[in-house]
Write an enzyme that holds these catalytic residues in place. Structure first.
Site, mmCIF file in Angstrom:
data_model
loop_
_atom_site.group_PDB
_atom_site.id
_atom_site.type_symbol
_atom_site.label_atom_id
_atom_site.label_comp_id
_atom_site.label_asym_id
_atom_site.label_seq_id
_atom_site.Cartn_x
_atom_site.Cartn_y
_atom_site.Cartn_z
ATOM 1 N N CYS A 86 43.435 43.235 30.002
ATOM 2 C CA CYS A 86 44.073 42.005 29.900
ATOM 3 C C CYS A 86 44.843 41.978 28.666
ATOM 4 O O CYS A 86 45.749 42.655 28.365
ATOM 5 C CB CYS A 86 43.062 40.850 30.390
ATOM 6 S SG CYS A 86 44.060 39.490 31.007
ATOM 7 N N HIS A 194 40.014 42.813 35.363
ATOM 8 C CA HIS A 194 38.889 42.824 34.633
ATOM 9 C C HIS A 194 37.932 43.419 35.176
ATOM 10 O O HIS A 194 36.938 42.734 35.969
ATOM 11 C CB HIS A 194 38.526 41.400 34.425
ATOM 12 C CG HIS A 194 39.347 40.498 33.453
ATOM 13 N ND1 HIS A 194 39.429 40.566 31.942
ATOM 14 C CD2 HIS A 194 40.389 39.826 33.730
ATOM 15 C CE1 HIS A 194 40.026 39.652 31.423
ATOM 16 N NE2 HIS A 194 40.954 39.269 32.313
ATOM 17 N N GLU A 196 35.193 44.180 33.816
ATOM 18 C CA GLU A 196 33.794 43.597 33.188
ATOM 19 C C GLU A 196 33.360 42.484 33.899
ATOM 20 O O GLU A 196 32.204 41.932 33.936
ATOM 21 C CB GLU A 196 33.990 43.360 31.830
ATOM 22 C CG GLU A 196 34.537 42.146 31.549
ATOM 23 C CD GLU A 196 36.104 42.212 31.492
ATOM 24 O OE1 GLU A 196 36.497 43.091 32.141
ATOM 25 O OE2 GLU A 196 36.751 41.195 30.990
#
Lengths: 222, 79
Positions: A86, A194, A196
């Site tokens: 990002c 993302h 994560e």
């Protein structure tokens, strides 16, 4: 495998990345403050999401000049792995570690939702645990995720198999549906989604784990 | 001396903000608008009076940080 996560003023996905690497994958993980000019002994650097330096001027424009980013550039130059997520992708583009730029979403809106990503190649340290054509469900959360590059560069990225992930349904106007690319050396990867935030069932998807498992496999076999 | 710098998105780059403002102007009844593009205006106060040297310095600043040559063009006026 040792991971370093860069922290800028305004980073806000640094702790998510730390949690996944340290707690979910049980890897030695440390933060690297933006003023540190050394990364220490790390195998892979994460440039996390957020709004580094308040996104002033352009997203990633100020962060790229921090001492830590000079160390990231040196790490990348030496062949070390770097993943920018990002805002991290935006910073890597501003730092010219990746080509192109990320501009305002076509629809002008900040988009926060799960999207389908198609893995375009498994030939990279970041996608080696995926199958070509595999679709991953991973969230995006950005206002400036529209990838832009001139047609000649897009052709080069395509010819060199450097577009690692594309959106199945383009949410932001990115050229050629690009969601993530790597550098010529294939050791620097930037993506807007993302992984994560999609590494535990409690968060609705575990598909992001494949990206981190790929990195772990790449480091072990290096 | 003062540097007045205009940074604009390149013609080949999408400018959704400009497009939206164009539509707003049209819906307010402003006729004959062909295109609207939105950029940035930056003022830099400078010490020293050598115009050529200051222009060179600002060129470098624009190239390095004030604009992103991948997506933007810039113009510098020194006054």
């Amino acid at each position: 495998m040792k991971f370093g996560i860069i922290q800028f003023p305004g980073s806000n996905c640094d702790q998510d990345a730390y949690h996944v690497l340290a707690n979910v994958f049980s890897q030695p993980t440390r933060y690297v403050w933006h003023k540190d000019s050394s990364l220490g002994d790390v195998d892979c650097v994460v440039v996390p999401g957020g709004f580094s330096y308040g996104d002033y001027l352009r997203t990633g424009a100020i962060a790229r000049f921090s001492p830590a980013m000079k160390a990231v550039a040196a790490h990348a130059e030496a062949g070390g792995l770097v993943i920018g997520i990002c805002n991290g992708f935006q910073i890597l583009c501003e730092a010219q570690l990746l080509p192109g730029a990320l501009i305002r979403n076509k629809g002008l809106k900040f988009i926060c939702e799960h999207v389908d990503l198609r893995v375009e190649t498994s030939d990279s340290p970041f996608t080696n645990r995926c199958q070509k054509g595999q679709v991953l469900r991973i969230p995006i959360a950005h206002g400036e995720g529209c990838y832009f590059a001139e047609p000649a560069l897009i052709k080069q990225l395509q010819d060199e198999d450097r577009i690692l992930v594309r959106y199945v349904n383009n949410p932001n106007g990115s050229v050629d549906n690009i969601a993530g690319i790597c550098n010529e050396g294939r050791n620097v990867f930037g993506l807007m989604p993302h992984p994560e935030r999609a590494s535990e069932t409690a968060l609705g998807s575990e598909d992001g784990r494949l990206i981190f498992e790929s990195i772990l496999r790449a480091i072990v076999s290096a | 001396m003062k540097a007045k710098i205009i940074v604009m998105p390149k013609k080949t780059v999408l400018d959704p903000q400009g497009k939206t403002v164009q539509h707003a102007l049209e819906s307010l009844g402003f006729k004959g608008i062909q295109e609207v593009r939105i950029g940035k205006f930056i003022e830099v106060e400078l010490k020293g009076g050598n115009k050529a040297a200051l222009k060179k310095k600002m060129d470098e600043a624009c190239h390095k940080i004030l604009s992103n040559p991948v997506i933007e063009d810039y113009e510098i006026a020194l006054k």
